[in-house]
Enzyme design. Structure first.
Site, PDB file in Angstrom:
ATOM      1  N   HIS A 203      -4.507 -13.705  -5.587  1.00 12.21           N
ATOM      2  CA  HIS A 203      -3.783 -12.652  -6.301  1.00 12.21           C
ATOM      3  C   HIS A 203      -4.168 -12.582  -7.769  1.00 12.21           C
ATOM      4  O   HIS A 203      -4.110 -11.530  -8.388  1.00 12.21           O
ATOM      5  CB  HIS A 203      -2.277 -12.790  -6.082  1.00 12.21           C
ATOM      6  CG  HIS A 203      -1.918 -12.327  -4.722  1.00 12.21           C
ATOM      7  ND1 HIS A 203      -1.811 -13.207  -3.668  1.00 12.21           N
ATOM      8  CD2 HIS A 203      -1.746 -11.084  -4.218  1.00 12.21           C
ATOM      9  CE1 HIS A 203      -1.567 -12.509  -2.578  1.00 12.21           C
ATOM     10  NE2 HIS A 203      -1.509 -11.230  -2.885  1.00 12.21           N
ATOM     11  N   ARG A 310       3.196  -3.265  -5.085  1.00 20.11           N
ATOM     12  CA  ARG A 310       3.475  -4.669  -4.758  1.00 20.11           C
ATOM     13  C   ARG A 310       4.775  -5.069  -5.475  1.00 20.11           C
ATOM     14  O   ARG A 310       4.742  -5.640  -6.568  1.00 20.11           O
ATOM     15  CB  ARG A 310       2.328  -5.567  -5.221  1.00 20.11           C
ATOM     16  CG  ARG A 310       1.061  -5.433  -4.396  1.00 20.11           C
ATOM     17  CD  ARG A 310       0.021  -6.438  -4.857  1.00 20.11           C
ATOM     18  NE  ARG A 310      -1.019  -6.670  -3.875  1.00 20.11           N
ATOM     19  CZ  ARG A 310      -2.234  -6.118  -3.903  1.00 20.11           C
ATOM     20  NH1 ARG A 310      -2.571  -5.301  -4.870  1.00 20.11           N
ATOM     21  NH2 ARG A 310      -3.114  -6.403  -2.962  1.00 20.11           N
ATOM     22  N   ARG A 347       6.130  -1.574  -1.012  1.00 17.58           N
ATOM     23  CA  ARG A 347       6.122  -2.693  -0.076  1.00 17.58           C
ATOM     24  C   ARG A 347       7.277  -3.612  -0.433  1.00 17.58           C
ATOM     25  O   ARG A 347       7.469  -3.941  -1.607  1.00 17.58           O
ATOM     26  CB  ARG A 347       4.800  -3.456  -0.178  1.00 17.58           C
ATOM     27  CG  ARG A 347       4.844  -4.702   0.701  1.00 17.58           C
ATOM     28  CD  ARG A 347       3.550  -5.405   0.748  1.00 17.58           C
ATOM     29  NE  ARG A 347       3.265  -6.107  -0.500  1.00 17.58           N
ATOM     30  CZ  ARG A 347       2.118  -6.734  -0.718  1.00 17.58           C
ATOM     31  NH1 ARG A 347       1.163  -6.703   0.202  1.00 17.58           N
ATOM     32  NH2 ARG A 347       1.905  -7.356  -1.846  1.00 17.58           N
ATOM     33  N   GLU A 450      -1.650  -7.334   8.922  1.00 17.56           N
ATOM     34  CA  GLU A 450      -2.276  -8.412   8.137  1.00 17.56           C
ATOM     35  C   GLU A 450      -2.518  -9.657   8.969  1.00 17.56           C
ATOM     36  O   GLU A 450      -3.138 -10.609   8.510  1.00 17.56           O
ATOM     37  CB  GLU A 450      -1.364  -8.819   6.971  1.00 17.56           C
ATOM     38  CG  GLU A 450      -0.931  -7.664   6.116  1.00 17.56           C
ATOM     39  CD  GLU A 450      -0.256  -8.118   4.844  1.00 17.56           C
ATOM     40  OE1 GLU A 450      -0.959  -8.341   3.860  1.00 17.56           O
ATOM     41  OE2 GLU A 450       0.993  -8.261   4.851  1.00 17.56           O
ATOM     42  N   ASP A 474      -5.297 -10.306   3.758  1.00 22.67           N
ATOM     43  CA  ASP A 474      -4.656 -11.293   4.616  1.00 22.67           C
ATOM     44  C   ASP A 474      -5.216 -11.265   6.030  1.00 22.67           C
ATOM     45  O   ASP A 474      -5.305 -12.298   6.680  1.00 22.67           O
ATOM     46  CB  ASP A 474      -3.137 -11.058   4.648  1.00 22.67           C
ATOM     47  CG  ASP A 474      -2.472 -11.694   3.439  1.00 22.67           C
ATOM     48  OD1 ASP A 474      -2.844 -12.837   3.101  1.00 22.67           O
ATOM     49  OD2 ASP A 474      -1.613 -11.059   2.813  1.00 22.67           O
ATOM     50  N   ARG A 484      -7.311 -17.709   1.399  1.00 22.68           N
ATOM     51  CA  ARG A 484      -7.983 -16.768   0.501  1.00 22.68           C
ATOM     52  C   ARG A 484      -8.004 -17.233  -0.941  1.00 22.68           C
ATOM     53  O   ARG A 484      -8.749 -16.703  -1.760  1.00 22.68           O
ATOM     54  CB  ARG A 484      -7.333 -15.383   0.595  1.00 22.68           C
ATOM     55  CG  ARG A 484      -5.890 -15.367   0.204  1.00 22.68           C
ATOM     56  CD  ARG A 484      -5.201 -14.090   0.642  1.00 22.68           C
ATOM     57  NE  ARG A 484      -5.129 -13.102  -0.414  1.00 22.68           N
ATOM     58  CZ  ARG A 484      -4.331 -12.040  -0.392  1.00 22.68           C
ATOM     59  NH1 ARG A 484      -3.564 -11.805   0.659  1.00 22.68           N
ATOM     60  NH2 ARG A 484      -4.308 -11.200  -1.378  1.00 22.68           N
ATOM     61  N   CYS A 521      -5.250  -0.960   2.658  1.00 23.48           N
ATOM     62  CA  CYS A 521      -4.832  -1.173   1.270  1.00 23.48           C
ATOM     63  C   CYS A 521      -5.312  -2.524   0.726  1.00 23.48           C
ATOM     64  O   CYS A 521      -4.973  -2.907  -0.376  1.00 23.48           O
ATOM     65  CB  CYS A 521      -3.317  -1.041   1.125  1.00 23.48           C
ATOM     66  SG  CYS A 521      -2.413  -2.276   2.057  1.00 23.48           S
TER      67      CYS A 521
END
Ligand code: PEP
Ligand code: MG
Length: 591
Positions: A203, A310, A347, A450, A474, A484, A521
Site C-alpha cells: 500500500h 479506499r 469501498r 480479490e 490481492d 504483496r 481497480c
C-alpha cells in the site's frame, strides 16, 4: 563518492533531490511536518516528555530494592545524565526549528545521527553507550505517544512541509513508511521516495503511485547508505537510486526528466477527450482515491467517476479514535459533491494486512502481530466482526447517496455467508435510517473479486451483487500465495501468471454474459502493458490513480477491439504471456 542502490521500480520517472531520512525506530512513531505556529508546541511536548521520563527514572531509582546490584543505580544515573544533556536536546530542537519535524521524528532523526557516531567509535566501552541513548530515546517516544501527539491533518502537514522546503527538491528515504504516514506525505513537497522494504503493490507503493512521483521500494540498504541531505537521483523506471551522482550522470538524468515532462504535457492534452476505441467502443476510465480531497484531481485528470474510494484511509492516523457516522457521512458527501454527478464507488473499510489501524510498519505487523495478517481478519471479515461499526459506515454511505450517484463495494468477499451478512447489515442500516427519518438514495452494491474463490464462483456472487470490481493486487497475492508487501518474494509476484490471467478472463466474461458491470481497480488497470489484453477480454471499465488515466486513454484511443481476439488467444496459449503480448503488439505496429 557516488554509489548506486538497486530496488524495485514502483512509480515511473526521474526525481532528483536532497534526501530527507525518516529514521526507523524500534518504537514506531508518527512522522509529520508541523507548521511554523506549532513548532513551539512541539518543543514544549518534548520538554514535558523529558520531565516525565526524568520523574520515571528517579522513581525507579528510589524503588530499587537494597539487594539490587550497584550497576543498576549507576545505569539509571547514566540515563538521567543523557536525558539532561543539553547537546542532545538542542540537536533535537534544531530538527524541529529548522526542518519543522514533529517531536517524535526529530528525536528519532537525532538518534540515527548519534547511532552512526557511536558505531564509528574505536573504544568498545563508548560504543556500547549507544544502547543507553537508544533506551532513553525510546522512553521519551513512549511518553510522547501517550500525550497529544496526534498527527496534523494531511493538508496542514503538506503546508508545513512547503514552509520549510526552501529551494531544493526533497526526496524521502525510509526503511519503511506506514500507509498512515504515507498519507501525511501525500501532496507534500517530496518529489520522489525510496524505501528499504516493500513490494510493487504494497500500500505504501500504491500511495506513492497515486502521488505520481518516482519511487523505488525494496532497496534494502538504502536508508543505511544514504545520509541526511545527500543528493540523490531516483530512477523510477529502472528501480535504481544513485547517491551523490557525478555531474555527467546528473546531466543525463536532468535531460531524461525534461523528456518525461514533455511527454506528460502531451498526454495532458487528452484530458477531456472521451475514451473510445478506434472501432467506437466507449471505455470508462475511473479514478481510485484515498481521501475526499482527491476527487478534485480525479476530475482534473478526466475521470468519469470514482471506481474505488479506499475508505480505510479515513480510519488511519487517529490513535484508535475512529470516525463516527456523521464524520464519515461528511467525507463521502464531500467526494460525491466534488464529483459533480459522476458516480462514486465507496469501498467499505479494508483494514488489516498491511493497512493496520494503528501506526505500524509492515515489518512490525508481520513480526509482532497476527501470524499471517494477509490471511487474517481483514477487509469484510474485520467489518463483520464489528457489526456496529459496519452498520455505522453503511448508514454514512447511504446518507451520502442522497447527494449523488453512490455505489458500495465490499472488499475480499469469499463466502456466501458473508454475502448474506452484508445484505442483512444493509437492510438494518436502511431500517435505522428510516426510523431516524434520514434521507438516503438507491445504491448499487458490488463485490471485489480479490480471492480466487470469488472469481471461481462469480456466477453465484452475481445472483446477489449488482456489479463486481476485480482487485488484481490481492487476486495475484492470493492466487500465487505471494505476500504483496514482502520484497523477498517480490520476483514471484507476477500479474502475467497464466492462472491470474485465466481468473481475470473468466470473471470478465461471466459478468459480461450475465449483463453485469465489471471493472478492474487493481494496479493492472493503470498499467498500459495490460490495456489491450484487458480490452480483448471484454473489459470496458478501468479504475486507477488519476495520474495514470491519460496514458491508459492514449492506448484505448489507438486500440481496435475487432483485431484484439487473435492477440488474446496468442497470449492465453503462451507459456510466456508477457513475451507473447510484446511480440503481438510489435507485429501490429505499422512498419
Ligand atoms: C486490489 O487488491 O487490487 C485493490 C484494488 O485493493 P487494495 O489494493 O486496496 O487492497
Ligand atoms: Mg485489495
Amino acid at each position: 563518492m557516488s554509489i548506486q542502490v538497486f530496488g524495485m521500480p514502483v512509480s515511473r520517472g526521474v526525481a532528483i533531490g536532497r534526501a530527507v531520512l525518516v529514521a526507523s525506530s524500534r518504537v514506531d512513531v508518527a512522522h509529520y511536518f508541523v507548521g511554523a505556529d506549532r513548532v513551539e508546541h512541539e518543543i514544549a511536548r518534548l520538554r514535558e516528555a523529558r520531565d516525565a521520563v526524568a520523574a520515571e527514572l528517579e522513581a525507579l531509582k528510589r524503588e530499587l530494592p537494597p539487594e539490587a546490584p550497584h550497576e543498576l543505580a549507576a545505569l539509571l544515573d547514566v540515563h538521567l545524565m543523557l536525558l539532561r544533556d543539553d547537546a542532545l536536546s538542542s540537536a533535537v530542537k534544531q530538527w524541529m526549528v529548522e526542518r519543522h519535524y514533529n517531536a517524535e521524528w526529530a528525536l528519532s532523526a537525532q538518534l540515527e545521527v548519534l547511532a552512526r557516531q557511536f558505531d564509528e567509535m574505536e573504544d568498545e566501552y563508548l560504543r556500547e553507550r549507544k544502547a543507553d541513548v537508544e533506551q532513553v530515546v525510546e522512553r521519551l517516544l513512549r511518553v510522547l505517544a501517550r500525550g497529544d501527539g496526534r498527527a496534523a491533518p494531511p493538508a496542514a502537514a503538506a503546508q508545513a512541509a512547503r514552509d520549510f522546503a526552501g529551494e531544493d527538491p526533497l526526496v524521502l528515504v525510509a526503511n519503511d513508511v506506514a500507509p498512515a504516514d504515507m498519507l501525511q506525505f501525500k501532496r507534500s513537497v517530496f518529489t520522489g521516495f525510496v524505501t528499504d522494504v516493500g513490494g510493487r503493490t504494497s500500500h505504501t507503493a500504491i500511495v506513492a503511485r497515486s502521488m505520481d512521483i518516482p519511487a523505488v521500494v525494496g532497496a534494502r540498504e538504502a536508508s543505511r547508505l544514504i545520509r541526511q541531505d545527500d543528493w540523490i537521483v531516483i530512477d523510477g523506471d529502472a528501480g535504481v537510486v544513485i547517491v551523490n551522482p557525478s555531474p555527467i550522470v546528473l546531466e543525463e538524468y536532468r535531460f531524461r526528466q525534461r523528456q518525461s515532462e514533455l511527454e506528460r504535457a502531451r498526454l495532458d492534452r487528452l484530458r477531456h477527450t472521451p475514451a473510445v476505441t478506434l472501432d467506437g467502443q466507449p471505455v470508462e476510465l475511473l479514478a481510485n482515491i484515498e481521501l475526499p480531497d482527491d476527487a478534485a484531481s480525479a476530475l482534473e485528470a478526466g475521470a468519469v467517476g470514482v471506481g474505488l474510494f479506499r475508505s480505510e484511509f479515513l480510519f488511519m492516523n487517529r490513535d484508535g479514535d475512529l470516525p463516527g457516522e456523521d464524520e464519515q457521512f461528511e467525507a463521502y458527501r464531500a467526494a460525491v459533491t466534488a464529483m459533480q454527478g459522476l458516480p462514486v464507488t465507496v469501498r467499505t473499510v479494508d483494514i488489516g494486512a498491511d493497512k493496520p489501524l494503528e501506526r505500524m510498519s509492515v515489518h512490525e505487523l508481520r513480526h509482532e502481530h497476527a501470524l499471517n495478517p494477509a490471511l487474517g481478519l481483514r477487509a469484510i471479515r474485520w467489518s463483520l466482526s464489528e457489526p456496529g461499526m459496519f452498520r455505522q459506515q453503511l448508514r454514512a454511505i447511504l446518507r451520502a447517496s442522497a447527494y449523488g450517484k453512490v455505489r458500495v463495494l465490499i472488499p475480499m468477499v469469499a463466502h456466501l455467508a458473508e454475502v448474506r451478512q452484508v445484505f442483512e447489515a444493509l437492510a438494518r442500516a436502511r431500517q435505522q435510517l428510516d426510523d431516524a427519518g434520514r434521507a438516503y438514495g438507491r445504491v448499487e452494491v458490488g463485490a471485489m473479486i480479490e480471492v480466487p474463490a470469488a472469481a471461481l464462483m462469480i456466477d453465484r456472487l452475481l445472483q446477489h451483487f449488482d456489479f463486481v470490481s476485480i482487485g488484481t493486487n490481492d487476486l495475484i497475492q492470493y492466487t500465487l500465495a505471494i505476500d504483496r508487501a514482502d520484497e523477498a518474494v517480490a520476483h514471484l509476484y507476477d500479474p502475467w501468471h497464466p492462472a491470474v490471467l485465466q481468473l481475470l478472463q473468466h470473471t470478465i466474461a461471466r459478468a459480461g454474459a450475465l449483463g453485469r458491470g465489471v471493472a478492474v481497480c487493481g494496479e493492472m488497470a493503470g498499467d498500459v502493458a495490460f490495456t489491450e489484453l484487458l480490452l480483448a477480454m471484454g473489459l470496458r471499465s478501468f479504475s486507477m490513480h488519476p495520474a495514470r488515466i491519460a496514458s491508459v486513454k492514449q492506448r484505448v484511443l489507438r486500440a481496435d477491439t475487432r483485431h484484439l481476439q487473435a492477440l488474446l488467444a496468442q497470449v492465453m496459449a503462451s507459456e510466456q504471456p508477457a513475451v507473447a503480448m510484446q511480440q503481438a503488439l510489435q507485429s501490429r505496429q505499422p512498419h
